[in-house]
Design a protein around this motif. Sequence first.
Motif, PDB file in Angstrom:
ATOM      1  N   MET A  13       0.843  -1.194   0.000  1.00 21.77           N
ATOM      2  CA  MET A  13       0.000   0.000   0.000  1.00 21.77           C
ATOM      3  C   MET A  13       0.875   1.239   0.000  1.00 21.77           C
ATOM      4  SD  MET A  13       0.248  -1.454   3.162  1.00 21.77           S
ATOM      5  CE  MET A  13       0.719  -0.988   4.812  1.00 21.77           C
ATOM      6  N   LEU A  14       0.312   2.326  -0.529  1.00 21.11           N
ATOM      7  CA  LEU A  14       0.986   3.609  -0.575  1.00 21.11           C
ATOM      8  C   LEU A  14       0.133   4.599   0.207  1.00 21.11           C
ATOM      9  CD1 LEU A  14       1.415   2.153  -3.553  1.00 21.11           C
ATOM     10  CD2 LEU A  14       2.694   4.236  -4.003  1.00 21.11           C
ATOM     11  N   SER A  15       0.668   5.061   1.336  1.00 23.95           N
ATOM     12  CA  SER A  15      -0.109   5.930   2.226  1.00 23.95           C
ATOM     13  C   SER A  15       0.808   6.879   2.969  1.00 23.95           C
ATOM     14  CB  SER A  15      -0.900   5.094   3.250  1.00 23.95           C
ATOM     15  OG  SER A  15      -1.796   4.219   2.630  1.00 23.95           O
ATOM     16  N   GLY A  16       0.188   7.897   3.573  1.00 25.49           N
ATOM     17  CA  GLY A  16       0.936   8.860   4.362  1.00 25.49           C
ATOM     18  C   GLY A  16       1.110   8.404   5.799  1.00 25.49           C
ATOM     19  N   LEU A  17       2.036   9.044   6.487  1.00 23.90           N
ATOM     20  CA  LEU A  17       2.297   8.744   7.893  1.00 23.90           C
ATOM     21  C   LEU A  17       1.511   9.690   8.791  1.00 23.90           C
ATOM     22  CD1 LEU A  17       3.881   7.277  10.134  1.00 23.90           C
ATOM     23  CD2 LEU A  17       5.603   9.091   9.938  1.00 23.90           C
ATOM     24  N   ASP A  18       0.678   9.123   9.646  1.00 23.37           N
ATOM     25  CA  ASP A  18      -0.039   9.865  10.672  1.00 23.37           C
ATOM     26  C   ASP A  18       0.660   9.599  11.995  1.00 23.37           C
ATOM     27  OD1 ASP A  18      -1.721  10.845  12.624  1.00 23.37           O
ATOM     28  OD2 ASP A  18      -3.384   9.482  12.172  1.00 23.37           O
ATOM     29  N   PRO A  19       1.364  10.585  12.569  1.00 26.54           N
ATOM     30  CA  PRO A  19       2.118  10.330  13.797  1.00 26.54           C
ATOM     31  C   PRO A  19       1.256   9.992  14.999  1.00 26.54           C
ATOM     32  CG  PRO A  19       2.201  12.665  13.227  1.00 26.54           C
ATOM     33  CD  PRO A  19       1.577  11.962  12.067  1.00 26.54           C
ATOM     34  N   SER A  20      -0.057  10.225  14.917  1.00 24.42           N
ATOM     35  CA  SER A  20      -0.925   9.820  16.027  1.00 24.42           C
ATOM     36  C   SER A  20      -1.258   8.329  15.963  1.00 24.42           C
ATOM     37  CB  SER A  20      -2.234  10.623  16.013  1.00 24.42           C
ATOM     38  OG  SER A  20      -3.145  10.127  15.046  1.00 24.42           O
ATOM     39  N   GLY A  21      -0.931   7.693  14.844  1.00 22.46           N
ATOM     40  CA  GLY A  21      -1.209   6.272  14.694  1.00 22.46           C
ATOM     41  C   GLY A  21      -2.662   5.956  14.426  1.00 22.46           C
ATOM     42  N   GLY A  22      -3.470   6.962  14.162  1.00 19.93           N
ATOM     43  CA  GLY A  22      -4.893   6.724  13.977  1.00 19.93           C
ATOM     44  C   GLY A  22      -5.288   6.403  12.555  1.00 19.93           C
ATOM     45  N   ALA A  23      -4.577   6.984  11.590  1.00 19.49           N
ATOM     46  CA  ALA A  23      -4.943   6.830  10.189  1.00 19.49           C
ATOM     47  C   ALA A  23      -3.685   6.536   9.372  1.00 19.49           C
ATOM     48  CB  ALA A  23      -5.634   8.104   9.689  1.00 19.49           C
ATOM     49  N   GLY A  24      -3.817   6.597   8.056  1.00 19.19           N
ATOM     50  CA  GLY A  24      -2.652   6.469   7.193  1.00 19.19           C
ATOM     51  C   GLY A  24      -2.031   5.084   7.195  1.00 19.19           C
ATOM     52  N   ILE A  25      -0.725   5.063   7.052  1.00 18.44           N
ATOM     53  CA  ILE A  25      -0.028   3.805   6.806  1.00 18.44           C
ATOM     54  C   ILE A  25      -0.137   2.839   7.974  1.00 18.44           C
ATOM     55  CG2 ILE A  25       2.270   4.423   7.665  1.00 18.44           C
ATOM     56  CD1 ILE A  25       2.533   3.187   4.349  1.00 18.44           C
ATOM     57  N   GLN A  26      -0.204   3.363   9.202  1.00 18.86           N
ATOM     58  CA  GLN A  26      -0.337   2.460  10.347  1.00 18.86           C
ATOM     59  C   GLN A  26      -1.702   1.785  10.339  1.00 18.86           C
ATOM     60  OE1 GLN A  26       1.316   3.628  14.094  1.00 18.86           O
ATOM     61  NE2 GLN A  26      -0.248   2.542  15.267  1.00 18.86           N
ATOM     62  N   ALA A  27      -2.740   2.522   9.972  1.00 16.79           N
ATOM     63  CA  ALA A  27      -4.067   1.924   9.857  1.00 16.79           C
ATOM     64  C   ALA A  27      -4.058   0.812   8.820  1.00 16.79           C
ATOM     65  CB  ALA A  27      -5.092   2.992   9.486  1.00 16.79           C
ATOM     66  N   ASP A  28      -3.415   1.057   7.692  1.00 19.34           N
ATOM     67  CA  ASP A  28      -3.335   0.053   6.637  1.00 19.34           C
ATOM     68  C   ASP A  28      -2.604  -1.198   7.109  1.00 19.34           C
ATOM     69  OD1 ASP A  28      -4.537   1.978   5.093  1.00 19.34           O
ATOM     70  OD2 ASP A  28      -2.754   2.446   3.904  1.00 19.34           O
ATOM     71  N   ILE A  29      -1.458  -0.994   7.744  1.00 20.24           N
ATOM     72  CA  ILE A  29      -0.659  -2.130   8.219  1.00 20.24           C
ATOM     73  C   ILE A  29      -1.469  -2.980   9.196  1.00 20.24           C
ATOM     74  CG2 ILE A  29       1.338  -2.779   9.618  1.00 20.24           C
ATOM     75  CD1 ILE A  29       2.772  -0.306   8.429  1.00 20.24           C
ATOM     76  N   GLN A  30      -2.119  -2.322  10.144  1.00 13.40           N
ATOM     77  CA  GLN A  30      -2.858  -3.067  11.157  1.00 13.40           C
ATOM     78  C   GLN A  30      -4.043  -3.819  10.553  1.00 13.40           C
ATOM     79  OE1 GLN A  30      -3.590   0.266  13.816  1.00 13.40           O
ATOM     80  NE2 GLN A  30      -2.105  -0.530  15.296  1.00 13.40           N
TER      81      GLN A  30
END
Length: 253
Positions: free
Chosen positions: A1-18
């Motif tokens: 996936m190609l996504s942005g980094l959300d430093p709060s961990g709520g959205a973006g690439i961390q959401a995709d990974i999880q």
Amino acid sequence: MLSGLDPSGGAGIQADIQAITSLGGHPLPLLTCLTVQDTNNVYGAEPVNAELIRQQLQRLAADVPIHAIKTGALGNADVVDVLVEFLDSQPELPLIVDPVIKAAGGGDLADEALVQAMKTRLFPRAEMITPNGVELAQLGGSEDPDQAARNLIDAGCQSVLATGGHGTGIHIINTLYNHAPEPMHWEVERVGANEFHGTGCTLAAAIAAGRASGLSARASISQAQNYVHRALLHALNVGKGQRVPDRGILWER
């Protein structure tokens, strides 16, 4: 996936990974932009160099079988060009596009050049785009969801999943538009009265995980919606703003 980094961990690439991991997939994360963001809003963003992303895609494709691609915030139009070029070499690869334009708090995540690049070059290649109500109206040029979706399909989209999380009422209704005579609807009970942080990312990533595992598009939507609903039932109070879906929940497939 190609996504942005959300430093709060709520959205973006961390959401995709999880989400992808929870549904049994192995994510291959490529960062497209860095954001200044918390659970309330987006305050700034800086794109990653598109040439770096090109090299990452090339190396991954030569080493790892890729079964689907999901995109979120893309940073700028140059990243769209790189991705479309890569997809030309992978014509059968399902592409799920979450057309991230604004954060739920109102912050911008795409300029006009990026929006036009998505509409003219990326959407026609996508198997499905998953806009929320605000994004659908802007991209489709109409406040009427049916007309906006039809405008996008007439412009080249294969299918549009209009998500209902930004609406009101006791149920969320997600509507799939394609070239069938009538749209198809999925309905699920709304959790709480407030919006959550990262639900759109989670839904699109979960759909991509389903497609990568061999599910049909419709089965992938059903699985993804059920997964997101469970994640919202166990949402986390991470910061002072929107709650975050608990994407680490155990998922029984």
